[in-house]
Scaffold this motif. Structure first.
Motif, mmCIF file in Angstrom:
data_model
loop_
_atom_site.group_PDB
_atom_site.id
_atom_site.type_symbol
_atom_site.label_atom_id
_atom_site.label_comp_id
_atom_site.label_asym_id
_atom_site.label_seq_id
_atom_site.Cartn_x
_atom_site.Cartn_y
_atom_site.Cartn_z
ATOM 1 N N LYS A 1 -1.231 0.465 -5.206
ATOM 2 C CA LYS A 1 -1.514 -0.654 -4.304
ATOM 3 C C LYS A 1 -1.379 -1.944 -5.078
ATOM 4 O O LYS A 1 -1.474 -1.975 -6.305
ATOM 5 C CB LYS A 1 -2.891 -0.532 -3.659
ATOM 6 N N ASP B 1 0.838 -1.195 0.000
ATOM 7 C CA ASP B 1 0.000 0.000 0.000
ATOM 8 C C ASP B 1 0.873 1.244 0.000
ATOM 9 O O ASP B 1 1.806 1.377 0.792
ATOM 10 C CB ASP B 1 -0.908 -0.006 1.235
ATOM 11 N N GLY C 1 -1.834 5.386 1.494
ATOM 12 C CA GLY C 1 -2.976 5.099 2.362
ATOM 13 C C GLY C 1 -4.225 4.681 1.627
ATOM 14 O O GLY C 1 -5.323 5.170 1.926
ATOM 15 N N ARG D 1 -2.551 3.144 13.434
ATOM 16 C CA ARG D 1 -3.274 1.902 13.228
ATOM 17 C C ARG D 1 -4.455 1.791 14.193
ATOM 18 O O ARG D 1 -4.430 2.301 15.317
ATOM 19 C CB ARG D 1 -2.345 0.700 13.426
ATOM 20 N N GLN E 1 -8.410 1.371 4.091
ATOM 21 C CA GLN E 1 -8.903 1.847 5.373
ATOM 22 C C GLN E 1 -8.717 0.765 6.424
ATOM 23 O O GLN E 1 -8.894 -0.423 6.156
ATOM 24 C CB GLN E 1 -10.389 2.218 5.278
ATOM 25 N N ASP E 2 -8.385 1.191 7.659
ATOM 26 C CA ASP E 2 -8.145 0.223 8.725
ATOM 27 C C ASP E 2 -9.363 -0.646 8.998
ATOM 28 O O ASP E 2 -9.248 -1.856 9.215
ATOM 29 C CB ASP E 2 -7.743 0.965 10.003
ATOM 30 N N GLU F 1 6.733 -1.304 7.599
ATOM 31 C CA GLU F 1 6.975 -0.163 6.723
ATOM 32 C C GLU F 1 8.142 -0.517 5.808
ATOM 33 O O GLU F 1 9.258 -0.745 6.270
ATOM 34 C CB GLU F 1 7.301 1.098 7.522
ATOM 35 N N TRP G 1 3.513 -1.180 3.931
ATOM 36 C CA TRP G 1 3.112 0.164 3.544
ATOM 37 C C TRP G 1 4.324 1.088 3.394
ATOM 38 O O TRP G 1 5.396 0.842 3.958
ATOM 39 C CB TRP G 1 2.114 0.757 4.549
ATOM 40 N N SER H 1 5.575 5.024 3.697
ATOM 41 C CA SER H 1 5.237 6.280 4.368
ATOM 42 C C SER H 1 5.148 7.407 3.346
ATOM 43 O O SER H 1 6.009 7.556 2.486
ATOM 44 C CB SER H 1 6.293 6.620 5.425
ATOM 45 N N ILE I 1 0.108 11.526 5.247
ATOM 46 C CA ILE I 1 -0.736 10.340 5.415
ATOM 47 C C ILE I 1 -0.601 9.855 6.854
ATOM 48 O O ILE I 1 0.508 9.567 7.326
ATOM 49 C CB ILE I 1 -0.346 9.221 4.441
ATOM 50 N N ASN I 2 -1.710 9.768 7.562
ATOM 51 C CA ASN I 2 -1.707 9.320 8.952
ATOM 52 C C ASN I 2 -1.666 7.803 8.992
ATOM 53 O O ASN I 2 -2.581 7.131 8.509
ATOM 54 C CB ASN I 2 -2.957 9.848 9.668
ATOM 55 N N ARG I 3 -0.621 7.251 9.598
ATOM 56 C CA ARG I 3 -0.470 5.809 9.671
ATOM 57 C C ARG I 3 -0.841 5.275 11.066
ATOM 58 O O ARG I 3 -0.378 4.217 11.457
ATOM 59 C CB ARG I 3 0.975 5.419 9.343
#
Length: 904
Positions: free
Chosen positions: A620, A550, A553, A586, A556-557, A600, A576, A578, A582-584
């Motif tokens: 993705k 990914d 982002g 979890r 979606q979680d 990561e 994923w 970074s 983008i807020n990672r």
């Protein structure tokens, strides 16, 4: 002796090499090639401005390949007509007539590329043309020029047949190239046109390193950087800066280039034409404000113009022309364009006579696409309506539709950013028109529907450009299974297009896509993490694994938690990258999922697709692996709420066998072939062994036979009666006080015995040693029988290099003396003549005796000697030839000995 001969040849080799042939006119070796781009026009430039209406412009790319260099230094070349470009702006009403062999009319089902025209050239060491002919089996084909512009008039088509380059036209271009050979006997890099009948030429590629034809140099004061960067096309070139802030950049250009040069905080645009020189002076210190750059050289004014255009937002930076806001009206767009166009024309007028005509033509051409591009963007953002009350494509001013429909889209010589963006928006525009006229909507669709729209709307370069782009995007965003449908389209593209800059990326994308074939191992089982460590996916073997790559982002979680919980038997690895912004963070629910791992991975930027399968379009890639690590499915379509394709792939992974039926058949095939190969190898080895043993035994038997024959020959070489008589003669001379004659006789006798014993163990001796021994033998026999002895050897024969069997002449000479002239006294004659014919040595032993009559003699001695000679000749052979002995009568007897020898 052979070692001596080889050493002699080795010492003489440096003196013989110059005789192999003279150096050719160009310092090339057979197989070397180079490409020359030639353009016929009247301007003293390498890339001309578009000529007036109805005037053809012609450009060719010729590949010269050195086929062979003749001993006299002449060089023979094949010249392939790699590319033919013919075009003219026919009229604004009917568009352009054009042809480009890189982008021919698109045909489906081609299995190979059509042949190219070819010429044959031979030049002398002085650079003169010996011959220039058209290859009769591969002549240049006549080409059909067609109107390639989008046309408003339905059913209007203009075509014209034109002959490509002929040998009579090519000759002046070749003569100019030969005349301007560089000082180190290499190909000239650039040749300007000097008359209307000549071609401008550029060296654009070769199988060997070639120098650049365009130079950028300068000084960057107060810099902290160690290099400057120049963006050319899709490539970025870097060049070092020395301690004095100086830099030097040599570039190989094949067309005009407008690019940006990054010089710390004081970069800018430059416009370069092949053959230009540009000198830049700039200051990287911005504490006193941005310091102006200064330019000099042939590209000075063109580069200053390029920077001034940037100041009026020509390149689209915060420009009013970049219309993407739905709140703009058409009148506002046209007003902004008119104002910008006025500024643009005024600026160009100010540079008339300063900047090169080519640069002004470039900016004028690109401006057309810039204006049309903004029209297309405006129409797209308004769903092809100029107001909400209108239906799509209704009420659009004729100036806009005519401008779009008659834009020369195919033969634009400047494939600039705005030109390519125009093609993107133009295709959407045409697809929308087609879709709406067919009762559909103005929305786009898949590659396969786009494909037929492309074939119906575009031709030439735009068609191939859009096909390559659409195919690349399709390959990168879809799975291998879905992309298998692309194979016929992929092969058609490869066989139609001849532009390597398009073909190579498509082939590379196809090869990268094929790595995801189900059943293959994951292309990258070990992942590089952002923290410098690695993650080995092999640790997940033993159960079904789902790897989710990914970027940006995409997932979606909540959706991930849902699918992970649905499959507790599956190991999920979330890899994923970074991205800034983008807020990672979890979801806390992940901590309770034992079958979920989050890592990561290192961002490889433009290599993310090659490494992870993450394309710029989708960003993705979801991959399912079976328990043995084999790919079940790749690039799975995964909506945040619907995971049907993923669920299907997981079920397939659970049912996957260790080996597929094809793999099992392959293994059995390998085992069968392996066993067969082992059996065949064993039988072949046994047969070879037996043959080898038999040959060794035969060789040993032959050596034994030869040795025995040599021993017999040695024993028969010295007649005991001769030795007894020789000793009696010496004793008689001593008794009669002829001490001097006795001494001479004794010396010769001892030399003869020494020579015979010295060569007794040798199979081969030189002809010189053999003749010396025979001469001593004859001189001793002369004391007994008082005959006349003559020996004739040609001066041109290198007797010390020719080898023959030792003492092979002695039995013949002995027979001639004892049975031929022993009773004739001073009237007896013995003559030995040596000669060479082709690859044989011929030695004749002649005596004027009573003749050779073996039936009337006791042959116990003579027949034995002749028999030994004949047996030795049969065992001795060179290059498949054996020696032989022939005896003839006629006023005496002649024994002719023919021995094969190596070439001298």
């Amino acid at each position: 002796m052979k070692r001596t001969v080889y050493l002699w040849w080795l010492l003489c080799l440096p003196y013989l090499l110059p005789a192999q042939g003279k150096p050719g006119y160009f310092a090339l070796k057979p197989g070397d090639w180079f490409d020359m781009q030639i353009t016929k026009h009247k301007d003293n430039d390498y890339y001309p401005v578009m000529e007036p209406l109805l005037q053809f412009q012609r450009r060719y790319v010729l590949r010269y390949r050195l086929q062979q260099q003749l001993p006299n230094g002449n060089q023979q070349y094949s010249i392939t007509l790699e590319r033919s470009v013919l075009y003219t702006p026919h009229s604004r009403e009917f568009g352009w007539l054009a042809y480009d062999s890189y982008y021919p009319s698109y045909k489906q089902g081609l299995d190979k590329k059509p042949p190219k025209g070819m010429f044959r050239l031979e030049i002398t060491t002085n650079g003169e043309i010996v011959s220039l002919t058209t290859d009769k089996d591969q002549p240049p084909q006549k080409v059909m020029l067609a109107s390639y512009s989008p046309q408003k008039q339905v059913g209007v088509s203009i075509r014209s047949t034109s002959s490509p380059l002929q040998s009579v036209e090519l000759r002046p271009a070749i003569q100019a190239m030969l005349k301007l050979r560089s000082s180190n006997n290499c190909i000239p890099g650039a040749i300007p046109a000097r008359t209307v009948y000549e071609y401008a030429q550029l060296l654009t590629g070769a199988s060997f390193p070639i120098a650049g034809n365009t130079v950028i140099k300068g000084t960057l004061a107060n810099t902290r950087e160690k290099q400057v960067e120049i963006e050319l096309g899709d490539s970025t070139f870097t060049f070092p800066i020395n301690n004095r802030g100086e830099f030097y950049c040599s570039l190989l250009l094949t067309k005009p280039e407008l690019r940006y040069i990054a010089m710390e905080n004081n970069g800018g645009y430059v416009f370069l034409n092949p053959g230009d020189t540009l000198v830049i002076k700039a200051d990287a210190d911005t504490s006193r404000g941005r310091q102006p750059r200064t330019f000099s050289g042939s590209a000075k004014w063109s580069s200053i113009l390029a920077n001034d255009l940037n100041d009026i937002n020509y390149y689209g930076n915060n420009s009013d022309l970049n219309i993407t806001n739905r709140t703009k009206t058409l009148q506002e767009v046209l007003a902004a364009q008119e104002e910008a166009t006025t500024k643009f024309k005024a600026l160009l007028q100010a540079y008339e006579g300063k900047a090169s005509p080519l640069s002004i033509d470039y900016f004028k051409t690109i401006w057309q696409y810039r204006i049309a591009n903004d029209w297309l963007v405006f129409l797209y953002t308004h769903n092809y309506k100029i107001s909400s009350e209108n239906r799509p494509f209704q009420g659009i001013p004729e100036m806009i539709t005519t401008g779009i429909d008659t834009m020369p889209v195919v033969m634009n010589p400047y494939h600039d950013y705005f030109y390519k963006k125009y093609l993107d928006w133009f295709l959407i525009y045409q697809q929308s028109r087609i879709g709406l006229s067919a009762g559909g909507s103005t929305e786009g669709s898949s590659f396969y529907s786009d494909y037929f729209a492309l074939l119906s709307v575009l031709k030439g370069y735009p068609l191939y450009y859009k096909l390559s782009k659409a195919m690349s995007e399709r390959m990168k965003e879809s799975s291998f299974t879905k992309n298998e449908r692309l194979k016929p389209y992929y092969e058609d593209f490869i066989h139609n297009c001849d532009d390597s800059s398009m073909i190579k990326p498509i082939i590379r994308d196809w090869q990268l896509m094929e790595r995801w074939k189900p059943g293959n191992a994951l292309p990258f089982p070990v992942l590089s993490l952002a923290n410098g460590k690695t993650y080995d996916l092999k640790t997940q073997h033993g159960k079904t694994t789902c790897v989710i790559f990914d970027d940006a982002g995409y997932f979606q979680d909540s959706a991930l938690v849902k699918i992970v919980k649905q499959h507790p038997e599956v190991s999920f690895v979330y890899a994923w990258i970074s991205e800034e912004g983008i807020n990672r963070q979890r979801d806390p629910a992940f901590s309770s999922l034992s079958n979920f791992s989050s890592i990561e991975i290192k961002n490889r930027d433009d290599k993310n697709y090659e490494i992870y399968g993450i394309s710029e379009m989708g960003k993705k890639n979801v991959v399912v692996l079976d328990q043995w690590g084999k790919i079940i499915a790749d690039h799975i379509y995964a909506d945040d709420n619907v995971w049907n394709d993923l669920n299907t792939a997981i079920d397939d992974a659970a049912k996957a066998p260790r080996f597929s039926a094809l793999q099992k058949a392959g293994v059995m095939n390998i085992i069968g072939w392996s066993l067969g190969s082992i059996l065949f190898t064993a039988l072949a080895g046994i047969w070879i062994y037996r043959v080898r043993i038999r040959r060794i035994k035969q060789a040993e038997a032959m050596k034994t036979t030869i040795r025995e024959l040599e021993i017999k020959a040695i024993r028969s070489q010295m007649n005991p009666h001769f030795i007894f008589n020789a000793l009696n003669s010496i004793q008689s001379l001593i008794n009669t006080t002829q001490y001097k004659a006795a001494n001479t006789y004794l010396v010769k006798f001892s030399l003869l015995l020494r020579n015979v014993l010295h060569h007794a163990e040798k199979n081969m001796i030189t002809l010189a040693d053999e003749l010396a021994t025979i001469r001593l033998y004859c001189e001793l026999e002369q004391l007994r029988f008082n005959f006349v002895f003559e020996m004739d050897t040609p001066e041109t024969l290198a007797t010390d290099l020719v080898e023959i069997p030792g003492m092979i002449l002695q039995p013949l000479v002995e027979n001639a003396i004892l049975h031929g002239i022993s009773s004739k006294g001073a009237t007896g004659l013995l003559r030995i003549s040596v000669g060479k014919q082709d690859a044989t040595l011929q030695i004749a032993v002649y005596d004027n005796g009573v003749g050779y009559h073996p039936e009337a003699r006791d042959g116990s001695h003579k027949s034995m000697g002749l028999k030994l000679v004949q047996e030795r000749l049969q065992l001795f052979s060179i290059a498949g030839q054996t020696g032989h002995l022939h005896i003839s009568n006629g006023n005496g007897t002649t024994a002719l000995l023919t021995i094969p020898i190596e070439s001298i």
